[in-house]
Design an enzyme around this catalytic site. Structure first.
Site, mmCIF file in Angstrom:
data_model
loop_
_atom_site.group_PDB
_atom_site.id
_atom_site.type_symbol
_atom_site.label_atom_id
_atom_site.label_comp_id
_atom_site.label_asym_id
_atom_site.label_seq_id
_atom_site.Cartn_x
_atom_site.Cartn_y
_atom_site.Cartn_z
ATOM 1 N N SER A 49 10.499 -7.375 -0.015
ATOM 2 C CA SER A 49 9.192 -6.923 0.426
ATOM 3 C C SER A 49 8.253 -8.122 0.618
ATOM 4 C CB SER A 49 8.628 -5.886 -0.546
ATOM 5 O OG SER A 49 7.501 -5.240 0.011
ATOM 6 N N ASP A 74 12.297 2.751 6.342
ATOM 7 C CA ASP A 74 11.212 1.953 5.762
ATOM 8 C C ASP A 74 10.005 2.020 6.705
ATOM 9 O OD1 ASP A 74 9.515 -0.005 4.693
ATOM 10 O OD2 ASP A 74 11.140 -1.434 4.370
ATOM 11 N N HIS A 126 12.477 1.607 1.852
ATOM 12 C CA HIS A 126 11.994 0.316 1.352
ATOM 13 C C HIS A 126 12.646 0.045 -0.008
ATOM 14 C CE1 HIS A 126 9.137 -2.946 1.763
ATOM 15 N NE2 HIS A 126 8.796 -2.794 0.502
#
Length: 141
Positions: free
Chosen positions: A25, A87, A114
């Site tokens: 991320s 995501d 995600h």
């Protein structure tokens, strides 16, 4: 952003060198920036790592970071880019892929969101092949 880059550069110098860097991320975004800086010849990262793994990573929206990518051409540091089609950030992943050189980048897309995915089959084989290639490359250095 610069404070973070300086801090990571210090850690890499004091505790490295490392075979590679991995980020998820926002950490993936940072790993991408570091790969870009290495590609552009920043001496802080010349020998700090040899490849980058960006899992659910993206190019930061920060204007300075974006300019770094735009002025340096496609990033040629070997990279593994992993993202899930569910995501919410997937479009940013596609943009990130476009900024890395196709010859040095492996892209793995999974059907999840995600997350750091559990990969099987073809996707897992691509990841294994990437790491095998990096291991072989390191043995020649």
């Amino acid at each position: 952003m610069e404070q973070t880059i300086d801090r990571v550069a210090t850690i890499l110098k004091e505790q490295g060198p490392f075979d590679g860097i991995l980020g998820f991320s926002q950490g993936g975004a940072l790993a991408g920036v570091l790969a870009c800086l290495k590609h552009q010849g920043d001496p802080r990262f010349a020998t700090a790592f040899n490849f980058a793994v960006l899992c659910a990573g993206f190019i930061p929206r920060d204007g300075h970071a974006r300019m770094m990518f735009e002025r340096g051409g496609k990033v040629k540091v070997p990279a593994l880019l992993i993202a899930g089609t569910k995501d919410q950030m997937y479009q940013l992943h596609e943009e990130t892929v476009s900024l890395f050189d196709r010859d040095t980048t492996v892209t793995v897309v999974h059907p999840g969101g995600h997350v750091v995915p559990k990969l099987e089959g073809e996707e897992a084989a691509k990841v294994r092949a990437f790491f095998e290639q990096q291991r072989s490359r390191a043995a020649k250095l």
